[in-house]
Write a protein that holds these residues in place. Structure first.
Motif, PDB file in Angstrom:
ATOM      1  N   PRO A  21       0.767  -1.219  -0.055  1.00 23.20           N
ATOM      2  CA  PRO A  21      -0.075  -0.009   0.056  1.00 23.20           C
ATOM      3  C   PRO A  21       0.912   1.067  -0.120  1.00 23.20           C
ATOM      4  N   ASN A  22       0.429   2.274  -0.598  1.00 21.27           N
ATOM      5  CA  ASN A  22       1.093   3.357  -0.619  1.00 21.27           C
ATOM      6  C   ASN A  22       0.643   4.497   0.412  1.00 21.27           C
ATOM      7  N   GLY A  23       0.697   4.150   1.356  1.00 21.41           N
ATOM      8  CA  GLY A  23       0.290   4.997   2.530  1.00 21.41           C
ATOM      9  C   GLY A  23       1.328   5.966   2.900  1.00 21.41           C
ATOM     10  N   GLY A  24       1.096   6.405   4.074  1.00 20.18           N
ATOM     11  CA  GLY A  24       2.023   7.376   4.674  1.00 20.18           C
ATOM     12  C   GLY A  24       1.742   8.758   4.618  1.00 20.18           C
ATOM     13  N   ALA A  25       2.371   9.783   4.902  1.00 20.48           N
ATOM     14  CA  ALA A  25       2.062  11.136   5.037  1.00 20.48           C
ATOM     15  C   ALA A  25       1.496  11.589   3.676  1.00 20.48           C
ATOM     16  N   GLN A  26       2.091  11.350   2.714  1.00 20.20           N
ATOM     17  CA  GLN A  26       1.683  12.009   1.233  1.00 20.20           C
ATOM     18  C   GLN A  26       0.247  11.629   1.027  1.00 20.20           C
ATOM     19  N   ALA A  27       0.103  10.230   1.231  1.00 21.84           N
ATOM     20  CA  ALA A  27      -1.678   9.756   1.012  1.00 21.84           C
ATOM     21  C   ALA A  27      -2.434  10.709   1.958  1.00 21.84           C
ATOM     22  N   ASP A  28      -2.190  10.636   3.313  1.00 18.69           N
ATOM     23  CA  ASP A  28      -2.992  11.402   4.296  1.00 18.69           C
ATOM     24  C   ASP A  28      -3.156  13.015   3.959  1.00 18.69           C
ATOM     25  N   ALA A  29      -2.051  13.379   3.600  1.00 19.74           N
ATOM     26  CA  ALA A  29      -2.252  14.928   3.100  1.00 19.74           C
ATOM     27  C   ALA A  29      -3.183  15.113   1.766  1.00 19.74           C
ATOM     28  N   ASN A  30      -2.967  14.157   0.856  1.00 14.50           N
ATOM     29  CA  ASN A  30      -3.883  14.364  -0.347  1.00 14.50           C
ATOM     30  C   ASN A  30      -5.344  13.952  -0.050  1.00 14.50           C
ATOM     31  N   TYR A  31      -5.642  13.032   0.996  1.00 15.47           N
ATOM     32  CA  TYR A  31      -6.982  12.834   1.367  1.00 15.47           C
ATOM     33  C   TYR A  31      -7.514  13.899   2.122  1.00 15.47           C
ATOM     34  N   ARG A  32      -6.646  14.693   2.999  1.00 11.71           N
ATOM     35  CA  ARG A  32      -7.187  15.837   3.735  1.00 11.71           C
ATOM     36  C   ARG A  32      -7.632  17.044   2.749  1.00 11.71           C
ATOM     37  N   LEU A  33      -6.617  17.154   1.591  1.00 11.93           N
ATOM     38  CA  LEU A  33      -6.998  18.295   0.688  1.00 11.93           C
ATOM     39  C   LEU A  33      -8.230  17.879  -0.006  1.00 11.93           C
ATOM     40  N   GLY A  34      -8.423  16.564  -0.511  1.00  6.11           N
ATOM     41  CA  GLY A  34      -9.567  16.329  -1.133  1.00  6.11           C
ATOM     42  C   GLY A  34     -11.072  16.707  -0.211  1.00  6.11           C
ATOM     43  N   ASN A  35     -10.844  16.271   0.932  1.00  3.75           N
ATOM     44  CA  ASN A  35     -11.966  16.540   1.920  1.00  3.75           C
ATOM     45  C   ASN A  35     -11.936  18.024   2.043  1.00  3.75           C
ATOM     46  N   ARG A  36     -11.188  18.909   2.185  1.00  2.00           N
ATOM     47  CA  ARG A  36     -11.335  20.504   2.095  1.00  2.00           C
ATOM     48  C   ARG A  36     -11.796  20.756   0.886  1.00  2.00           C
ATOM     49  N   VAL A  37     -11.338  20.339  -0.344  1.00  2.00           N
ATOM     50  CA  VAL A  37     -11.960  20.685  -1.424  1.00  2.00           C
ATOM     51  C   VAL A  37     -13.571  20.587  -1.601  1.00  2.00           C
ATOM     52  N   LEU A  38     -13.885  19.294  -1.289  1.00  2.00           N
ATOM     53  CA  LEU A  38     -15.109  18.837  -1.022  1.00  2.00           C
ATOM     54  C   LEU A  38     -15.878  19.849  -0.007  1.00  2.00           C
ATOM     55  N   THR A  39     -15.601  19.967   1.018  1.00  2.00           N
ATOM     56  CA  THR A  39     -16.024  20.882   1.849  1.00  2.00           C
ATOM     57  C   THR A  39     -16.392  22.267   1.446  1.00  2.00           C
ATOM     58  N   GLU A  40     -15.439  22.824   0.852  1.00  2.00           N
ATOM     59  CA  GLU A  40     -15.455  24.212   0.359  1.00  2.00           C
ATOM     60  C   GLU A  40     -16.629  24.411  -0.658  1.00  2.00           C
ATOM     61  N   LEU A  41     -16.728  23.467  -1.550  1.00  2.00           N
ATOM     62  CA  LEU A  41     -17.570  23.101  -2.770  1.00  2.00           C
ATOM     63  C   LEU A  41     -19.147  23.317  -2.129  1.00  2.00           C
ATOM     64  N   ILE A  42     -19.216  22.283  -1.085  1.00  2.00           N
ATOM     65  CA  ILE A  42     -20.660  21.914  -0.589  1.00  2.00           C
ATOM     66  C   ILE A  42     -21.061  23.297   0.396  1.00  2.00           C
ATOM     67  N   ALA A  43     -20.135  23.816   0.996  1.00  2.00           N
ATOM     68  CA  ALA A  43     -20.258  25.236   1.701  1.00  2.00           C
ATOM     69  C   ALA A  43     -20.590  26.344   1.001  1.00  2.00           C
ATOM     70  N   GLY A  44     -20.018  26.499  -0.190  1.00  2.00           N
ATOM     71  CA  GLY A  44     -20.025  27.586  -1.022  1.00  2.00           C
ATOM     72  C   GLY A  44     -21.330  27.553  -1.660  1.00  2.00           C
ATOM     73  N   ILE A  45     -21.871  26.667  -2.098  1.00  2.00           N
ATOM     74  CA  ILE A  45     -23.169  26.362  -2.754  1.00  2.00           C
ATOM     75  C   ILE A  45     -24.138  26.186  -1.842  1.00  2.00           C
ATOM     76  N   GLY A  46     -24.026  25.419  -0.815  1.00  2.00           N
ATOM     77  CA  GLY A  46     -25.063  25.277   0.076  1.00  2.00           C
ATOM     78  C   GLY A  46     -25.416  26.640   0.693  1.00  2.00           C
ATOM     79  N   GLY A  47     -24.389  27.501   1.438  1.00  2.00           N
ATOM     80  CA  GLY A  47     -24.512  28.565   2.184  1.00  2.00           C
ATOM     81  C   GLY A  47     -24.984  29.617   1.167  1.00  2.00           C
ATOM     82  N   GLY A  48     -24.462  29.749  -0.074  1.00  2.00           N
ATOM     83  CA  GLY A  48     -25.147  30.782  -0.911  1.00  2.00           C
ATOM     84  C   GLY A  48     -26.708  30.505  -1.037  1.00  2.00           C
ATOM     85  N   ALA A  49     -26.910  29.136  -1.194  1.00  2.00           N
ATOM     86  CA  ALA A  49     -28.466  28.727  -1.617  1.00  2.00           C
ATOM     87  C   ALA A  49     -29.235  29.236  -0.286  1.00  2.00           C
ATOM     88  N   PHE A  50     -28.737  28.876   0.759  1.00  2.00           N
ATOM     89  CA  PHE A  50     -29.418  29.326   2.154  1.00  2.00           C
ATOM     90  C   PHE A  50     -29.743  30.684   2.436  1.00  2.00           C
TER      91      PHE A  50
END
Length: 93
Positions: A21-50
């Motif tokens: 498995p290609n685990g380690g710090a780099q995989a964790d950093a990519n996972y966190r970045l992906g979660n942050r991008v998804l959160t920004e997108l959902i919050a921007g659209i959802g917050g704007g709609a609300f």
């Protein structure tokens, strides 16, 4: 015969390293970045709609408040996604 055994052992080690498995710090950093991008997108659209819906509800501007504020939220979300995805000049890649 030893050359074949040595070659076989080398191939088995390479295959085992490939399947590891290609685990380690780099995989964790990519996972966190992906979660942050998804959160920004959902919050921007959802917050704007609300907030747009709230403006429409109290100002009676249906559907323009919702559309305008949701569009602004989407623009801000994409700006934030681009900002967090681009490495800053002082950080190593």
């Amino acid at each position: 015969m030893q050359a074949i055994d040595l070659r076989l052992q080398e191939l088995q080690e390479r295959e085992q390293a490939r399947k590891a498995p290609n685990g380690g710090a780099q995989a964790d950093a990519n996972y966190r970045l992906g979660n942050r991008v998804l959160t920004e997108l959902i919050a921007g659209i959802g917050g704007g709609a609300f907030f747009g819906w709230v403006i429409d509800r109290f100002a009676g501007t249906r559907p323009w408040g919702l559309l305008v504020v949701m569009a602004l939220g989407t623009i801000v979300a994409f700006r934030n996604i681009i900002r967090i995805s681009s490495p800053s000049p002082d950080q190593p890649e």
